[in-house]
Scaffold this motif. Sequence first.
Motif, mmCIF file in Angstrom:
data_model
loop_
_atom_site.group_PDB
_atom_site.id
_atom_site.type_symbol
_atom_site.label_atom_id
_atom_site.label_comp_id
_atom_site.label_asym_id
_atom_site.label_seq_id
_atom_site.Cartn_x
_atom_site.Cartn_y
_atom_site.Cartn_z
ATOM 1 N N TYR A 1 -2.191 -28.236 -37.239
ATOM 2 C CA TYR A 1 -3.517 -28.833 -37.390
ATOM 3 C C TYR A 1 -3.636 -30.206 -36.736
ATOM 4 O O TYR A 1 -4.713 -30.588 -36.281
ATOM 5 C CB TYR A 1 -3.909 -28.914 -38.865
ATOM 6 N N GLY A 2 -2.547 -30.944 -36.670
ATOM 7 C CA GLY A 2 -2.581 -32.232 -35.969
ATOM 8 C C GLY A 2 -2.860 -32.034 -34.489
ATOM 9 O O GLY A 2 -3.698 -32.716 -33.901
ATOM 10 N N LEU A 3 -2.181 -31.072 -33.881
ATOM 11 C CA LEU A 3 -2.418 -30.765 -32.471
ATOM 12 C C LEU A 3 -3.807 -30.167 -32.286
ATOM 13 O O LEU A 3 -4.486 -30.449 -31.298
ATOM 14 C CB LEU A 3 -1.333 -29.814 -31.951
ATOM 15 N N ALA A 4 -4.246 -29.363 -33.237
ATOM 16 C CA ALA A 4 -5.594 -28.802 -33.174
ATOM 17 C C ALA A 4 -6.638 -29.915 -33.138
ATOM 18 O O ALA A 4 -7.606 -29.845 -32.367
ATOM 19 C CB ALA A 4 -5.846 -27.874 -34.358
ATOM 20 N N ALA A 5 -6.441 -30.953 -33.948
ATOM 21 C CA ALA A 5 -7.370 -32.084 -33.959
ATOM 22 C C ALA A 5 -7.404 -32.770 -32.596
ATOM 23 O O ALA A 5 -8.479 -33.126 -32.092
ATOM 24 C CB ALA A 5 -6.985 -33.077 -35.054
ATOM 25 N N LEU A 6 -6.239 -32.932 -31.984
ATOM 26 C CA LEU A 6 -6.187 -33.531 -30.644
ATOM 27 C C LEU A 6 -6.890 -32.629 -29.627
ATOM 28 O O LEU A 6 -7.603 -33.112 -28.750
ATOM 29 C CB LEU A 6 -4.740 -33.756 -30.218
ATOM 30 N N GLY A 7 -6.694 -31.321 -29.750
ATOM 31 C CA GLY A 7 -7.351 -30.380 -28.849
ATOM 32 C C GLY A 7 -8.866 -30.439 -28.961
ATOM 33 O O GLY A 7 -9.578 -30.438 -27.955
ATOM 34 N N LEU A 8 -9.346 -30.492 -30.196
ATOM 35 C CA LEU A 8 -10.798 -30.593 -30.400
ATOM 36 C C LEU A 8 -11.340 -31.892 -29.806
ATOM 37 O O LEU A 8 -12.414 -31.900 -29.197
ATOM 38 C CB LEU A 8 -11.128 -30.502 -31.887
ATOM 39 N N ALA A 9 -10.590 -32.977 -29.977
ATOM 40 C CA ALA A 9 -11.021 -34.266 -29.427
ATOM 41 C C ALA A 9 -11.095 -34.222 -27.897
ATOM 42 O O ALA A 9 -11.922 -34.911 -27.302
ATOM 43 C CB ALA A 9 -10.071 -35.378 -29.871
ATOM 44 N N ARG A 10 -10.266 -33.398 -27.279
ATOM 45 C CA ARG A 10 -10.278 -33.255 -25.823
ATOM 46 C C ARG A 10 -11.333 -32.251 -25.355
ATOM 47 O O ARG A 10 -11.513 -32.032 -24.169
ATOM 48 C CB ARG A 10 -8.902 -32.810 -25.317
ATOM 49 N N GLY A 11 -12.002 -31.584 -26.306
ATOM 50 C CA GLY A 11 -13.061 -30.641 -25.961
ATOM 51 C C GLY A 11 -12.600 -29.209 -25.784
ATOM 52 O O GLY A 11 -13.374 -28.353 -25.361
#
Length: 156
Positions: free
Chosen positions: A79-89
């Motif tokens: 989920y931490g990486l998912a949050a970064l992915g969402l922030a990158r679009g």
Amino acid sequence: MIPFRNRVVVDGDACPVKTEIARAVQACGATALMVSSHAHVLVPEDRVEVVTVDASDQAADLYIANALTKRDILVTGDYGLAALGLARGAAVLTPRGKRIAEDDIDGLLAQRHFSAKQRRGGMRTRGPKPFSDEDRARFQQKLTYLLRGMQENPDV
């Protein structure tokens, strides 16, 4: 309409659907970037690039976070990486086929934090249920749907 997604970026260390990803990108004319540490050997194949990073903590996640674009689909259960992915679009999909949206991530991160705090306090928490054929089929369907750039439908 979902913009056409042409690359799947995979957190490859513990991903149980690598074969399905390779099949989907080959069928849809897309590409995949699978990132893993030296401890996990991944084999490149047609339309699938493999990047091996050092075994240091979070090396794969940092590589992935820096490589992501808003045209990518990120496959991860972190989920931490998912949050970064969402922030990158990027679009984010778990290996069980759940699409993670901006509206979901805060609650998922809070639950992860709460569970980790309980474990540090000596409590036992439940792990994930066993990975099933239904999970694999759901993932394959959702990934193909995203790769083809179809109009979003939350029921699919």
